[in-house]
Design a protein around this motif. Sequence first.
Motif, PDB file in Angstrom:
ATOM      1  N   ARG A  65      -5.988   0.876  -1.379  1.00  0.00           N
ATOM      2  CA  ARG A  65      -7.203   0.117  -1.141  1.00  0.00           C
ATOM      3  C   ARG A  65      -8.341   0.798  -1.898  1.00  0.00           C
ATOM      4  O   ARG A  65      -8.477   2.017  -1.820  1.00  0.00           O
ATOM      5  CB  ARG A  65      -7.510   0.037   0.356  1.00  0.00           C
ATOM      6  N   GLN A 112      -5.645  -3.090  -3.906  1.00  0.00           N
ATOM      7  CA  GLN A 112      -6.333  -4.115  -3.118  1.00  0.00           C
ATOM      8  C   GLN A 112      -7.835  -3.871  -3.133  1.00  0.00           C
ATOM      9  O   GLN A 112      -8.308  -2.805  -2.729  1.00  0.00           O
ATOM     10  CB  GLN A 112      -5.816  -4.108  -1.673  1.00  0.00           C
ATOM     11  N   ARG A 133      -9.256  -9.529   0.654  1.00  0.00           N
ATOM     12  CA  ARG A 133      -8.967  -8.620  -0.453  1.00  0.00           C
ATOM     13  C   ARG A 133      -8.318  -9.373  -1.616  1.00  0.00           C
ATOM     14  O   ARG A 133      -7.536 -10.292  -1.401  1.00  0.00           O
ATOM     15  CB  ARG A 133      -8.023  -7.497  -0.003  1.00  0.00           C
ATOM     16  N   SER A 172      -5.672  -8.785  -4.673  1.00  0.00           N
ATOM     17  CA  SER A 172      -4.586  -7.855  -4.968  1.00  0.00           C
ATOM     18  C   SER A 172      -4.224  -7.878  -6.445  1.00  0.00           C
ATOM     19  O   SER A 172      -4.165  -8.942  -7.064  1.00  0.00           O
ATOM     20  CB  SER A 172      -3.344  -8.187  -4.134  1.00  0.00           C
TER      21      SER A 172
END
Length: 498
Positions: free
Chosen positions: A403, A427, A461, A463
């Motif tokens: 992340r 992400q 999010r 990706s």
Amino acid sequence: MGKYIIGIDQSTQGTKALLFDEQGTLLTRADKSHRQIINDKGWVEHDPEEFYANVIQTVRETVEKAGISKEDIVGVGISNQRETALAWDSDGCPIYNAVVWQCARGQKICEKIADKKEMIQERTGLQLSPYFSAAKIAWILEHVEGAREKAQEGKLCYGTVDSFLIYRLTKGEVYKTDYSNASRTQLFNIRTLSWDSEICDIFGIPIQNLAEVEDSNGDFGMTDFEGYLPYKVPIHGVLGDSHGALFGQGCLEKGMTKATYGTGSSVMMNVGEKPVFSKHGVVSSLAWGMDGKVTYVLEGNINYTGAVITWLCQDLKLIQSPKETEEIARAASEEDSTYLVPAFTGLGAPYWESNAKALLCGMTRTTGKAEVVRAALECIAYQITDIIKAMEDDSHISIQALRVDGGPTKNQYLMKFQSDIAEKPVQVPAAEELSGIGAAYAAGIGLGVYEKQKLFSRMERQSFLPEMSKEFVEKKYQGWKEAIYMVLGRKNEEIKSS
């Protein structure tokens, strides 16, 4: 009537004030930069009075921009640039500029106590380095006139930016820091969860002048922002910026990992309620202390990530704006083998070589602007990949996804290359300013305004998935490692075994 939380993010480049509603939605923000004071030795400083004034100004601006009633503000969370150290007297007046985390002026202090490095790492989780606050505080006490005497008399406060801001915002009534910031000073024992008297003595830092350590979602006093609010509200969340981003990203479970792309970068893995001590060049710290329990992390820090793009723009003048780098990088020749190792102020994790110098290598006659710009972007992803691999080796945990947050994550070329070279999904949250979000969320949860599960389940999010062939990934990454070997003057086998 609503209930609003203010998040303050006092970072390396500037200060942001963020306003959140009862659902944790970011409504408005205000930003103000401060000077980067750099001398001919490469020492980096900030003026504490300047960034404190910017805190007050940005809070005013973001509240007025939102058009809400000031009476509806119920709490404050603070995130801050970490490791940066400063000292101030009982009136809250700094006796010297803040010594910024990038500054390596404490190198000689670390060299003098090198025989204690194993003990220091065993207790603090941190490799002995001028990167951390201890050597910076020691330098201030040693070189600023009158500092040592004031410290010995108990008339001096010193520590990290959060404790200075808390002290000033509460008019000197509260002198505290939180577990996340304390763990980055190299003076805090992460096993006993207390300041370590022996390490303080080694650095020549009187322990009695250090701040009280509080839970990251604890009570840090009351403020009205120099009379701007009609009454005082609680500061109820304090986190170092990278820890704030970890919390804001919702990395609350063991193995979850995030990377913050800022001036420098922090890669951080949640390792749970027991510390993991690294043998591969990253460090052990505390993620936070909340509700009487602490969570540990592995972390790797990089000195130059976003700052590399600033170098391209301001120093080399190859670009007019960071936004240009994505298109330029895509235009570079696929066959070019240029690498940039941005060791402008040494190398951080996992190499820890303060004396390393930057290197641009692998160029051919056809190497041009596009290839140099691409090498500058890609060096960010290579450095983060180095740390991810070290963390997996130390923790024996396979990272399932990375992340990410910070300004450079808007660069889709960089994000795709990061995913490819690390061989991990990357992400990117729709929300920005994760450091300030994390501190504000911690404050809101601590004050009962927010419910934790609802907050993090709402985050969207984008990706990026790895698609580059394994053969090409290995070829590209091996070229990076060879560039590192040249910078360090070491052989491949030596680095692999260190």
